[in-house]
Design an enzyme around this catalytic site. Structure first.
Site, PDB file in Angstrom:
ATOM      1  N   CYS A  42      15.656   7.870  -8.999  1.00 43.86           N
ATOM      2  CA  CYS A  42      14.376   7.164  -8.866  1.00 43.86           C
ATOM      3  C   CYS A  42      13.476   7.399 -10.078  1.00 43.86           C
ATOM      4  O   CYS A  42      12.962   6.456 -10.669  1.00 43.86           O
ATOM      5  CB  CYS A  42      13.678   7.613  -7.583  1.00 43.86           C
ATOM      6  SG  CYS A  42      12.046   6.903  -7.421  1.00 43.86           S
ATOM      7  N   CYS A  47      13.563   3.508  -9.740  1.00 51.58           N
ATOM      8  CA  CYS A  47      12.253   2.949  -9.346  1.00 51.58           C
ATOM      9  C   CYS A  47      11.162   3.056 -10.412  1.00 51.58           C
ATOM     10  O   CYS A  47      10.468   2.078 -10.681  1.00 51.58           O
ATOM     11  CB  CYS A  47      11.721   3.662  -8.097  1.00 51.58           C
ATOM     12  SG  CYS A  47      12.963   4.255  -6.966  1.00 51.58           S
ATOM     13  N   LYS A  50      11.876   1.287 -13.823  1.00 53.16           N
ATOM     14  CA  LYS A  50      11.980  -0.131 -13.434  1.00 53.16           C
ATOM     15  C   LYS A  50      10.589  -0.726 -13.215  1.00 53.16           C
ATOM     16  O   LYS A  50      10.258  -1.768 -13.749  1.00 53.16           O
ATOM     17  CB  LYS A  50      12.827  -0.219 -12.157  1.00 53.16           C
ATOM     18  CG  LYS A  50      13.028  -1.566 -11.534  1.00 53.16           C
ATOM     19  CD  LYS A  50      11.986  -1.990 -10.526  1.00 53.16           C
ATOM     20  CE  LYS A  50      11.681  -1.116  -9.377  1.00 53.16           C
ATOM     21  NZ  LYS A  50      12.544  -1.167  -8.236  1.00 53.16           N
ATOM     22  N   TYR A 176      19.310  -5.804  -4.797  1.00 52.86           N
ATOM     23  CA  TYR A 176      18.026  -5.364  -5.343  1.00 52.86           C
ATOM     24  C   TYR A 176      18.073  -5.264  -6.875  1.00 52.86           C
ATOM     25  O   TYR A 176      17.206  -5.766  -7.569  1.00 52.86           O
ATOM     26  CB  TYR A 176      17.715  -3.945  -4.884  1.00 52.86           C
ATOM     27  CG  TYR A 176      17.136  -3.713  -3.530  1.00 52.86           C
ATOM     28  CD1 TYR A 176      15.760  -3.626  -3.361  1.00 52.86           C
ATOM     29  CD2 TYR A 176      17.951  -3.496  -2.428  1.00 52.86           C
ATOM     30  CE1 TYR A 176      15.214  -3.338  -2.129  1.00 52.86           C
ATOM     31  CE2 TYR A 176      17.421  -3.202  -1.189  1.00 52.86           C
ATOM     32  CZ  TYR A 176      16.041  -3.117  -1.034  1.00 52.86           C
ATOM     33  OH  TYR A 176      15.516  -2.831   0.175  1.00 52.86           O
ATOM     34  N   GLU A 180      16.090  -7.629  -9.450  1.00 49.50           N
ATOM     35  CA  GLU A 180      14.942  -7.070 -10.171  1.00 49.50           C
ATOM     36  C   GLU A 180      15.140  -7.144 -11.690  1.00 49.50           C
ATOM     37  O   GLU A 180      14.227  -7.535 -12.425  1.00 49.50           O
ATOM     38  CB  GLU A 180      14.674  -5.632  -9.720  1.00 49.50           C
ATOM     39  CG  GLU A 180      14.140  -5.592  -8.287  1.00 49.50           C
ATOM     40  CD  GLU A 180      13.763  -4.199  -7.794  1.00 49.50           C
ATOM     41  OE1 GLU A 180      12.984  -4.109  -6.843  1.00 49.50           O
ATOM     42  OE2 GLU A 180      14.267  -3.199  -8.340  1.00 49.50           O
ATOM     43  N   HIS A 436     -11.939 -11.481   3.338  1.00 55.64           N
ATOM     44  CA  HIS A 436     -12.012 -12.760   2.649  1.00 55.64           C
ATOM     45  C   HIS A 436     -12.703 -12.659   1.296  1.00 55.64           C
ATOM     46  O   HIS A 436     -13.700 -11.960   1.189  1.00 55.64           O
ATOM     47  CB  HIS A 436     -12.783 -13.742   3.547  1.00 55.64           C
ATOM     48  CG  HIS A 436     -12.752 -15.136   3.034  1.00 55.64           C
ATOM     49  ND1 HIS A 436     -11.611 -15.910   3.072  1.00 55.64           N
ATOM     50  CD2 HIS A 436     -13.716 -15.897   2.478  1.00 55.64           C
ATOM     51  CE1 HIS A 436     -11.881 -17.085   2.558  1.00 55.64           C
ATOM     52  NE2 HIS A 436     -13.135 -17.112   2.184  1.00 55.64           N
ATOM     53  N   GLU A 441      -5.295 -11.681   4.171  1.00 57.50           N
ATOM     54  CA  GLU A 441      -5.978 -12.131   5.393  1.00 57.50           C
ATOM     55  C   GLU A 441      -5.138 -13.141   6.175  1.00 57.50           C
ATOM     56  O   GLU A 441      -5.291 -13.298   7.378  1.00 57.50           O
ATOM     57  CB  GLU A 441      -7.363 -12.706   5.097  1.00 57.50           C
ATOM     58  CG  GLU A 441      -7.355 -14.002   4.326  1.00 57.50           C
ATOM     59  CD  GLU A 441      -8.773 -14.569   4.113  1.00 57.50           C
ATOM     60  OE1 GLU A 441      -9.587 -14.516   5.040  1.00 57.50           O
ATOM     61  OE2 GLU A 441      -9.044 -15.043   3.000  1.00 57.50           O
TER      62      GLU A 441
END
Ligand code: NDP
Length: 447
Positions: A42, A47, A50, A176, A180, A436, A441
């Site tokens: 990772c 991760c 990346k 993945y 990616e 908002h 939302e």
């Protein structure tokens, strides 16, 4: 019988470090072995680098979008070496952080490859150590398909080490990593062809989401080809010549081929046969407490091939330490684990896909969908949509899954995941006041 350590952890990746620190906090005498950089896949080859490259890949779109907001055009080019150097500098810093964390926790670090001599004894270089309990957290490694010419292909490990940006890139695999990197490299200006062997990328994700990401990627310029026959790869003076079979039947020349065709547990040279630990389908077999078939040996993370995600390995490691050293029996819960694909467009998901829900709840599910243009793109001029989907159990109105494609999907789904983990119903979502104007939302206003 006395041992040198209460716990010896093999592998200082996300799971191993989390377990070692937690066990040490409970007063255990802990050591950890690592033959590469601290932080594992990772931090060093996954991760983190990346995500930094994902950020880098977004700038050309931002420069273009800015013009819709009144900014004059930006002429900018990528200095690949500068980007890669910056990434590695940050990784070095993170390695220092991990070293400090281990020192602070009084976890002794062995730099070297640990090998089982017996269930309580390990050999690291010329040293032999014994431990009451041993945790295997050695992770996984990328695998390439066994087809001619694959020796010219690289894996995700090497993508972070390329000295030059490949101008023409072929990516094999629609998981993945393939997805990616296709988006990262396309965003950075490479010409990307991705070959996948199913109609849609990202098997296992909700089908609507898979289709939406795929269309989005194609719109952004990734050339995606569905090919089941293995390509024929040859090295030529112009570059790597790839002959694609099936209906595409064409030859392309690329600078680099990335095989993103899956990962496997890294069990080679571990002396696992001396540990008496059962292996199932190439992975270490464990029970819900991460205990192997050998009573004193445990395993967490990608080497167990449960759910190969960093936060899962960390949680498994901590649950192991809590149970074995903290007097708190704890198992990892594998339901409702959120996950994101840092593609362009980004996607994130938590809970059941529509297909899984229909199967588990005998079709008694209701699906809410929304697709809209976010305010940002009303001026950017870019034809980009957000897609959201809620999968709800019909009788109880319990929200079973939330899926999203579009900007900030990961950040938004992380919050939604808390509600779903707590068992929120559609009524709870509806009763929540929207923030908002935001993209998020829409999750509380879907009809
Ligand atoms: P995946 O297993 O996710 O995907 C492998 C892809 O390669 C699939 O599309 C698969 O097709 C295809 N494939 C496999 N073998 C061949 C072959 N011989 N020829 C052509 N295509 C092939 O692996 P990845 O390498 O993408 O990722 C590994 C793991 O890393 C993931 O499981 C994930 O847990 C983790 N990860 C997580 C990330 C995140 O959280 N954002 C990012 C990166 C990795 P098919 O579907 O048909 O099998």
């Amino acid at each position: 019988m006395t041992y040198d350590y209460d716990l010896f952890v093999i592998g200082a990746g996300s799971g191993g470090i989390a377990a070692a620190r937690r066990a040490a906090q409970y007063g255990a005498k802990v050591a950890i072995a690592e033959f590469k950089d601290l932080g594992g896949t990772c931090v060093n080859r996954g991760c983190i680098p990346k995500k930094m490259m994902v950020y880098a890949s977004h700038f050309p779109d931002l420069f273009e979008d800015a013009q819709g907001f009144g900014w004059s055009p930006v002429q900018s080019t990528l200095d690949w070496k500068k980007m890669i150097t910056g990434v590695h500098k940050e990784l070095e810093r993170l390695n220092g952080v991990y070293q400090n964390m281990l020192d602070k926790a009084s976890v002794e670090l062995f730099r070297g490859y640990a090998k089982f001599l017996d269930p309580h004894t390990l050999e690291i270089g010329d040293r032999k150590v014994t431990a009451d309990k041993i945790l295997i957290a050695v992770g996984g490694y990328p695998v390439k398909p066994d087809i001619p010419g694959m020796e010219y292909a690289i894996t995700s490990d090497e993508m972070f080490l390329l000295e030059e940006q490949p101008k023409r890139l072929l990516i094999m695999g629609g998981g993945y990593i393939g997805v990616e990197f296709a988006c990262i490299m396309n965003g950075l200006g490479s010409d990307v062809t991705q070959i996948i062997r199913n109609d849609l990328i990202l098997r296992g994700f909700d089908d609507d989401i898979r289709a939406e990401i795929q269309q989005g990627m194609q719109k952004h310029g990734v050339r995606m080809l569905m090919i089941t026959d293995p390509p024929i790869i040859e090295k030529t003076a112009e570059g790597l010549k790839v002959t694609l079979g099936g209906k595409h039947n064409e030859t392309i020349i690329v600078d680099t081929i990335l095989a993103a065709t899956g990962r496997k547990p890294k069990l080679k040279n571990l002396g696992i046969e001396n540990a008496g630990v059962e292996i199932n389908n190439g992975a270490i077999a464990v029970d819900q407490y991460s205990q192997t078939s050998q009573e004193n040996i445990f395993a967490v993370g990608d080497c167990t091939d449960r759910m190969n995600l960093t936060p899962v390995a960390i949680n498994e490691g901590r649950a192991f330490a809590d149970t074995q050293f903290g007097g708190k029996s704890r198992t990892m819960a594998y339901d409702n684990i959120p996950t994101a694909v840092f593609s362009t467009p980004e996607a994130a998901t938590v809970g059941l896909t529509e297909a899984q829900a229909r199967e588990q709840y005998a079709e008694a599910v209701k699906v809410y969908r929304a697709k809209f243009k976010p305010t940002y793109h009303s001026l950017s001029g870019r034809d980009e949509r957000i897609m959201m989907k809620l999968v709800v159990e019909e009788d109880t109105e319990k929200v079973l899954g939330a899926h999203m494609v579009g900007e900030q999907a990961a950040e938004i789904i992380q919050g939604v995941a808390i509600a779903i983990k707590m068992g929120a119903t559609k009524k709870d979502f509806d009763a929540t006041v929207g923030l908002h104007p935001s993209i998020a939302e829409e999750f509380v206003t879907m009809r």
